[in-house]
Motif scaffolding. Sequence first.
Motif, PDB file in Angstrom:
ATOM      1  N   ARG A  37       0.818  -1.207   0.000  1.00  0.00           N
ATOM      2  CA  ARG A  37       0.000   0.000   0.000  1.00  0.00           C
ATOM      3  C   ARG A  37       0.858   1.266   0.000  1.00  0.00           C
ATOM      4  O   ARG A  37       0.376   2.334   0.361  1.00  0.00           O
ATOM      5  N   GLY A  63      -5.899   3.240  -9.397  1.00  0.00           N
ATOM      6  CA  GLY A  63      -7.038   2.906  -8.534  1.00  0.00           C
ATOM      7  C   GLY A  63      -6.588   2.435  -7.163  1.00  0.00           C
ATOM      8  O   GLY A  63      -7.173   2.814  -6.134  1.00  0.00           O
ATOM      9  N   LYS A  64      -5.538   1.630  -7.138  1.00  0.00           N
ATOM     10  CA  LYS A  64      -5.013   1.167  -5.848  1.00  0.00           C
ATOM     11  C   LYS A  64      -4.425   2.334  -5.049  1.00  0.00           C
ATOM     12  O   LYS A  64      -4.578   2.398  -3.813  1.00  0.00           O
ATOM     13  N   LEU A  66      -5.412   5.423  -5.205  1.00  0.00           N
ATOM     14  CA  LEU A  66      -6.543   6.210  -4.701  1.00  0.00           C
ATOM     15  C   LEU A  66      -7.098   5.623  -3.408  1.00  0.00           C
ATOM     16  O   LEU A  66      -7.550   6.367  -2.520  1.00  0.00           O
ATOM     17  N   GLN A  67      -7.072   4.295  -3.288  1.00  0.00           N
ATOM     18  CA  GLN A  67      -7.563   3.657  -2.065  1.00  0.00           C
ATOM     19  C   GLN A  67      -6.674   3.995  -0.875  1.00  0.00           C
ATOM     20  O   GLN A  67      -7.134   4.011   0.271  1.00  0.00           O
ATOM     21  N   VAL A  68      -5.406   4.279  -1.150  1.00  0.00           N
ATOM     22  CA  VAL A  68      -4.470   4.637  -0.076  1.00  0.00           C
ATOM     23  C   VAL A  68      -4.611   6.115   0.279  1.00  0.00           C
ATOM     24  O   VAL A  68      -4.675   6.488   1.467  1.00  0.00           O
ATOM     25  N   ASP A  69      -4.667   6.994  -0.745  1.00  0.00           N
ATOM     26  CA  ASP A  69      -4.741   8.442  -0.506  1.00  0.00           C
ATOM     27  C   ASP A  69      -5.447   9.087  -1.701  1.00  0.00           C
ATOM     28  O   ASP A  69      -4.878   9.165  -2.793  1.00  0.00           O
ATOM     29  N   SER A  70      -6.662   9.554  -1.492  1.00  0.00           N
ATOM     30  CA  SER A  70      -7.447  10.150  -2.582  1.00  0.00           C
ATOM     31  C   SER A  70      -7.326  11.671  -2.626  1.00  0.00           C
ATOM     32  O   SER A  70      -8.059  12.319  -3.370  1.00  0.00           O
TER      33      SER A  70
END
Length: 506
Positions: A37, A63-64, A66-70
């Motif tokens: 991550r 996309g991955k 964004l899941q960590v920090d958008s």
Amino acid sequence: MADNIPTLLQQALALHQQGHLQQAENLYARVLQIDPRQFDALHLIGLIAKQRGDLESALNFFGKALQVDSQQAKLHCNLGASLQEKGEALHALASYETALRLQPDYAMAWNNRGNTLRSLQRYQEALDSFEQAMRFQTNYPEAYVNRGICLQEVNEHAQAILDFEDALRLRPNYGAAWFALGFSHQQLQDYEQALASYQQALVLMPGHSPAYYNRAIVLIKLERYTDALDDLQQLIDIQPKSSSAYLQRGHALRHLQCFSEAVQAYQMALERGGDAQQIQYHLASLGVGASPSMAPPTYVADLFDQYAERFDQHLQQQLDYQVPQLLNQALQALRTPQNAAHDVALRFNRALDLGCGTGLCAPFLKSIAETLDGVDLSPKMLEKARQRHLYDSLYCQEIVEFLTQSVSLYDLMLAADVLVYFGDLQAVFETVYTQLEAMGIFAFSVEAATEIGWQLQPSHRYAHSENYIRTLAKQVGFELLELTLHHGRREQQQSVSSFIVVLKKS
């Protein structure tokens, strides 16, 4: 082991910036083995995938991330660029909007947003977005070029040139700016400047196919046909399957009167998937294959769109064009001797200028008609006609199609140098007859044929015989009031004879 991540990222980023993508990717992958991550590694390995053109992988990594920090503007900007390349313009636009909410002074996001809006044909919004990009980053040649290209889309080539020149002041060796500058000069018919710009573009971007193609077009316009053939050969060497290159080669060879070689070039264009209707028309004008009954509408529209800016000057100053004056004289001759003696004006209620072009016939038509409409295939010619402020209505349509669909009746229809793009005139005569009022007048010109009937000439224009016109007029139901032979124009220093014809619906 986690302590190694900053060092690995630093090494990977240095390699990435130097263009060593595979080595950088290997180090990002090592970071993700340590921490799946880790935001920077996910983001930057996605960026490498995008640089390679692997958009699916890029979107997966973004996309991955964004899941960590958008909340990272750069990530949203790169996501938008990937979506834009994939053709998902609305989703790309949403990503750029998010990036700009997070970082309002993000010049690259403003620039990319402008490109997406341009692709959506939302031109004013795009121009505003480029303006914002340059506001936040004054030294931004890409934004100047992109704004210039957007201005080209709305036909503002003079303004576009200023942007390209600003870009070149910031980056003199910017090949794309030189190419775009050449295109705007070409559209403004400033062919010498266009030639110089394309030359510089090719110095900076050797093998750039569009520059070879456009420079060849310019050389043809400058009547430097042999030089154009050299450029077209360069293009064919790069793109052997280019139908456009062979088509233009055919045009250049035709101008050089190398007709057999021109035929071969047109046939090669046809084999490579070129527009069959247009190419067969070119071949027929050189005596190969059956002549179509009319010129392809797309050919006529393209021809006159390109011709619009210099049409009036070229016809009147270089081709000694006489047809409008001759038609006006023929119409004035319709006045009875008594009316002429008392200077009673010739008047029509509603007139239609078929194939009106830039409106060369409008001044005398408006003087004898209460209402004047015009119809033409070329949008750019119609724009010139509109600027005369003499037409009550203008329509962009093929003339037989327009007459077939029209609910209006006219007591005068005129076609000046228009029926030269029709071989078989029966459909024209019949639809004109139907839409004329009783006793209505149809006045037109045709080039005089040396053979019976009609024929397609090497000039791409049709000629018609006197007997053909007389026979068809009688067959449809017209009364022939005038059919006289005149000098209509010049072509390649030779006089072209035209019939001036006036028919009346009996």
